[in-house]
Design a protein around this motif. Structure first.
Motif, PDB file in Angstrom:
ATOM      1  N   VAL A 287       1.479  -2.565 -11.749  1.00  0.00           N
ATOM      2  CA  VAL A 287       2.397  -2.349 -10.623  1.00  0.00           C
ATOM      3  C   VAL A 287       1.937  -3.159  -9.413  1.00  0.00           C
ATOM      4  CG1 VAL A 287       3.296  -0.649  -8.986  1.00  0.00           C
ATOM      5  CG2 VAL A 287       3.136  -0.077 -11.412  1.00  0.00           C
ATOM      6  N   TYR A 288       0.635  -3.159  -9.139  1.00  0.00           N
ATOM      7  CA  TYR A 288       0.115  -3.914  -8.006  1.00  0.00           C
ATOM      8  C   TYR A 288       0.387  -5.411  -8.175  1.00  0.00           C
ATOM      9  CZ  TYR A 288      -3.172  -6.315  -4.957  1.00  0.00           C
ATOM     10  OH  TYR A 288      -3.723  -7.164  -4.034  1.00  0.00           O
ATOM     11  N   ILE A 289       0.114  -5.950  -9.362  1.00  0.00           N
ATOM     12  CA  ILE A 289       0.330  -7.379  -9.622  1.00  0.00           C
ATOM     13  C   ILE A 289       1.805  -7.739  -9.456  1.00  0.00           C
ATOM     14  CG2 ILE A 289       0.284  -9.129 -11.442  1.00  0.00           C
ATOM     15  CD1 ILE A 289      -2.257  -7.557 -12.500  1.00  0.00           C
ATOM     16  N   THR A 290       2.683  -6.884  -9.973  1.00  0.00           N
ATOM     17  CA  THR A 290       4.126  -7.113  -9.841  1.00  0.00           C
ATOM     18  C   THR A 290       4.548  -7.113  -8.381  1.00  0.00           C
ATOM     19  OG1 THR A 290       4.513  -6.055 -11.990  1.00  0.00           O
ATOM     20  CG2 THR A 290       6.408  -6.266 -10.518  1.00  0.00           C
ATOM     21  N   LEU A 291       4.016  -6.165  -7.610  1.00  0.00           N
ATOM     22  CA  LEU A 291       4.352  -6.091  -6.189  1.00  0.00           C
ATOM     23  C   LEU A 291       3.895  -7.338  -5.438  1.00  0.00           C
ATOM     24  CD1 LEU A 291       3.496  -2.358  -5.380  1.00  0.00           C
ATOM     25  CD2 LEU A 291       5.761  -3.414  -5.300  1.00  0.00           C
ATOM     26  N   VAL A 292       2.706  -7.833  -5.761  1.00  0.00           N
ATOM     27  CA  VAL A 292       2.198  -9.036  -5.083  1.00  0.00           C
ATOM     28  C   VAL A 292       3.112 -10.225  -5.347  1.00  0.00           C
ATOM     29  CG1 VAL A 292       0.334 -10.741  -5.038  1.00  0.00           C
ATOM     30  CG2 VAL A 292      -0.204  -8.305  -5.009  1.00  0.00           C
ATOM     31  N   VAL A 293       3.507 -10.424  -6.602  1.00  0.00           N
ATOM     32  CA  VAL A 293       4.376 -11.549  -6.953  1.00  0.00           C
ATOM     33  C   VAL A 293       5.731 -11.412  -6.254  1.00  0.00           C
ATOM     34  CG1 VAL A 293       5.638 -12.659  -8.832  1.00  0.00           C
ATOM     35  CG2 VAL A 293       3.243 -12.022  -9.144  1.00  0.00           C
ATOM     36  N   LEU A 294       6.295 -10.216  -6.248  1.00  0.00           N
ATOM     37  CA  LEU A 294       7.601  -9.996  -5.602  1.00  0.00           C
ATOM     38  C   LEU A 294       7.505 -10.188  -4.094  1.00  0.00           C
ATOM     39  CD1 LEU A 294       9.022  -6.918  -7.553  1.00  0.00           C
ATOM     40  CD2 LEU A 294       9.786  -9.297  -7.667  1.00  0.00           C
ATOM     41  N   VAL A 295       6.463  -9.638  -3.490  1.00  0.00           N
ATOM     42  CA  VAL A 295       6.289  -9.766  -2.040  1.00  0.00           C
ATOM     43  C   VAL A 295       6.122 -11.230  -1.646  1.00  0.00           C
ATOM     44  CG1 VAL A 295       4.556  -9.413  -0.239  1.00  0.00           C
ATOM     45  CG2 VAL A 295       5.470  -7.460  -1.466  1.00  0.00           C
ATOM     46  N   ALA A 296       5.305 -11.968  -2.392  1.00  0.00           N
ATOM     47  CA  ALA A 296       5.104 -13.386  -2.090  1.00  0.00           C
ATOM     48  C   ALA A 296       6.409 -14.167  -2.234  1.00  0.00           C
ATOM     49  CB  ALA A 296       4.031 -13.965  -3.008  1.00  0.00           C
ATOM     50  N   SER A 297       7.187 -13.842  -3.271  1.00  0.00           N
ATOM     51  CA  SER A 297       8.459 -14.527  -3.492  1.00  0.00           C
ATOM     52  C   SER A 297       9.446 -14.231  -2.367  1.00  0.00           C
ATOM     53  CB  SER A 297       9.069 -14.095  -4.834  1.00  0.00           C
ATOM     54  OG  SER A 297       8.186 -14.337  -5.903  1.00  0.00           O
ATOM     55  N   ILE A 298       9.551 -12.969  -1.994  1.00  0.00           N
ATOM     56  CA  ILE A 298      10.476 -12.571  -0.930  1.00  0.00           C
ATOM     57  C   ILE A 298      10.053 -13.174   0.410  1.00  0.00           C
ATOM     58  CG2 ILE A 298      11.315 -10.594   0.414  1.00  0.00           C
ATOM     59  CD1 ILE A 298      11.081  -8.960  -2.230  1.00  0.00           C
ATOM     60  N   ALA A 299       8.742 -13.146   0.677  1.00  0.00           N
ATOM     61  CA  ALA A 299       8.242 -13.688   1.944  1.00  0.00           C
ATOM     62  C   ALA A 299       8.514 -15.187   2.038  1.00  0.00           C
ATOM     63  CB  ALA A 299       6.744 -13.413   2.073  1.00  0.00           C
TER      64      ALA A 299
ATOM     65  N   GLY B 177       0.811  -1.215   0.000  1.00  0.00           N
ATOM     66  CA  GLY B 177       0.000   0.000   0.000  1.00  0.00           C
ATOM     67  C   GLY B 177       0.843   1.263   0.000  1.00  0.00           C
ATOM     68  N   ILE B 178       1.848   1.303   0.852  1.00  0.00           N
ATOM     69  CA  ILE B 178       2.717   2.485   0.923  1.00  0.00           C
ATOM     70  C   ILE B 178       3.473   2.675  -0.388  1.00  0.00           C
ATOM     71  CG2 ILE B 178       4.794   3.409   2.036  1.00  0.00           C
ATOM     72  CD1 ILE B 178       3.785   2.223   4.654  1.00  0.00           C
ATOM     73  N   THR B 179       3.909   1.568  -1.005  1.00  0.00           N
ATOM     74  CA  THR B 179       4.611   1.661  -2.291  1.00  0.00           C
ATOM     75  C   THR B 179       3.680   2.193  -3.380  1.00  0.00           C
ATOM     76  OG1 THR B 179       5.999  -0.231  -1.676  1.00  0.00           O
ATOM     77  CG2 THR B 179       5.948   0.391  -4.001  1.00  0.00           C
ATOM     78  N   MET B 180       2.458   1.680  -3.424  1.00  0.00           N
ATOM     79  CA  MET B 180       1.483   2.164  -4.407  1.00  0.00           C
ATOM     80  C   MET B 180       1.196   3.642  -4.201  1.00  0.00           C
ATOM     81  SD  MET B 180       0.516  -0.251  -6.553  1.00  0.00           S
ATOM     82  CE  MET B 180      -1.100   0.274  -7.153  1.00  0.00           C
ATOM     83  N   ALA B 181       1.061   4.053  -2.926  1.00  0.00           N
ATOM     84  CA  ALA B 181       0.797   5.463  -2.641  1.00  0.00           C
ATOM     85  C   ALA B 181       1.980   6.335  -3.046  1.00  0.00           C
ATOM     86  CB  ALA B 181       0.492   5.641  -1.152  1.00  0.00           C
ATOM     87  N   ALA B 182       3.186   5.856  -2.788  1.00  0.00           N
ATOM     88  CA  ALA B 182       4.381   6.627  -3.135  1.00  0.00           C
ATOM     89  C   ALA B 182       4.504   6.815  -4.641  1.00  0.00           C
ATOM     90  CB  ALA B 182       5.624   5.930  -2.588  1.00  0.00           C
ATOM     91  N   ILE B 183       4.081   5.823  -5.410  1.00  0.00           N
ATOM     92  CA  ILE B 183       4.204   5.895  -6.867  1.00  0.00           C
ATOM     93  C   ILE B 183       3.085   6.727  -7.490  1.00  0.00           C
ATOM     94  CG2 ILE B 183       4.156   4.552  -9.010  1.00  0.00           C
ATOM     95  CD1 ILE B 183       5.418   2.235  -7.428  1.00  0.00           C
ATOM     96  N   PHE B 184       1.855   6.570  -6.987  1.00  0.00           N
ATOM     97  CA  PHE B 184       0.702   7.110  -7.703  1.00  0.00           C
ATOM     98  C   PHE B 184      -0.020   8.263  -7.009  1.00  0.00           C
ATOM     99  CE2 PHE B 184       0.986   2.682  -9.258  1.00  0.00           C
ATOM    100  CZ  PHE B 184       1.203   2.957 -10.599  1.00  0.00           C
TER     101      PHE B 184
END
Length: 347
Positions: A325-337, A138-145
């Motif tokens: 951007v949201y879809i990319t963030l979800v995939v990256l977050v899930a991978s990192i987690a 959420g914070i990343t999306m807010a920072a970008i958009f």
């Protein structure tokens, strides 16, 4: 020969279904359905969703958005119209996407079922990581958009007398749900559970009107009708998957806890469609074939949050750029987690 093989596969699926029904339904899903139905009908959605607006301070809106999925009992399907509603009514892109990612993953049914089937480590990790990383998204999306800084105003008081009773009911139902996990002796369990159930029923009639109780039962029955058939199909299919899918293939692709394995698991889950709770038996089947704990968590996070139909709807609501951007963030977050969880789990 082919007919006999098909019959054998059906018997394998039925065997998995029989085992599931014998072990999990009465002491897991039945109380969880009543709990989810109570949350959906007796908690005020408006009193939660009003905190998502741009006038709410970030230190309020983000935590509420991250945890409200538990209180609203939303699944991967019902979260989309809720998200569309709050986003179009002026919710900030940050809290709105925080809610969009977290809510399906911390559905009370999903958490209980994950812990029961896949282990408490994955159940707790799924909830904790979904809540914390949803804020990051959420914070990343807010920072970008979000370019415009809105004026912040005061917060409207939360809850009333009915909400207080809803919280009490939540605690009672949760106790009924978790008690079997700590008591193995059936006689002791019955001696505690039966009075607790009777007390809950008695207090429910005292605290809530007939219309509210009918709404609770109606919501519970709706969840049962909506989820149970798909869940049983998922369990049946998972039993067949274990029989058909070569374990060597699973081990080769997602058997390790490398970042690549977690990324593959996240992308695969994002492209698949999991009906509510069906991700759990399918992931359980894959872990039996050798899938690592990290990729399992990655699938648990990305699967409920995304699917091909889900991505199309999200992109139409937010716009293609925000959706991508949201879809990319979800995939990256899930991978990192998943990668981080595997490192800690193996330590």
């Amino acid at each position: 020969m082919a007919d006999q093989y098909l019959i054998d596969l059906i018997n394998v699926g039925l065997g998995a279904l029989q085992e599931y029904l014998a072990l999990h339904v009465l002491l897991c899903l039945v109380p969880a359905f009543f709990l989810a139905g109570a949350i959906a009908s007796l908690f005020s959605k408006e009193s939660v969703l009003k905190f998502f607006g741009s006038d709410t301070p970030k230190y309020i809106s983000y935590p509420v958005a991250a945890v409200s999925g538990c209180m609203l009992a939303v699944c991967s399907c019902t979260v989309l119209p809720l998200f569309a509603g709050i986003f179009r009514r002026g919710a900030g892109i940050g809290p709105a996407t925080t809610f969009l990612f977290s809510a399906p993953a911390i559905n009370i049914l999903a958490i209980v079922y994950t812990a029961k089937i896949l282990g408490y480590d994955l159940g707790i990790a799924r909830a904790a990581i979904a809540i914390s990383f949803s804020v990051v998204i959420g914070i990343t999306m807010a920072a970008i958009f979000e370019r415009k800084v809105s004026k912040k105003e005061g917060l409207v008081a939360f809850g009333d007398e009915k909400h207080k009773y809803s919280v009490y009911l939540f605690i009672l139902l949760l106790a009924i749900l978790v008690l079997p996990e700590f008591i193995s002796d059936w006689r002791l369990l019955a001696a505690l559970e039966i009075p607790l159930v009777l007390i809950t029923i008695s207090l429910s009639f005292k605290w809530f009107s007939r219309e509210e109780l009918e709404s609770w039962m109606s919501e519970t029955w709706f969840l049962v009708k909506q989820i149970t058939p798909l869940l049983l199909v998922g369990v049946f299919a998972a039993g067949i998957i274990v029989e058909l899918l070569p374990a060597e293939y699973v081990v080769a692709v997602v058997g390790s806890d490398s970042f690549f394995s977690n990324f593959v698991a996240s992308v695969a889950a994002a492209l698949m469609y999991f009906s509510t709770l069906t991700e759990v038996p399918i992931i359980s089947a894959l872990t039996e074939l050798g899938m690592g704990r990290g990729p399992a968590l990655a699938m648990l996070l990305a699967g409920p949050a995304l699917s091909l139909p889900n991505m199309i709807v999200i992109s139409r609501i937010m716009g293609i750029r925000k959706g991508f951007v949201y879809i990319t963030l979800v995939v990256l977050v899930a991978s990192i987690a998943g990668f981080a969880f595997a490192r800690l789990w193996l330590a």
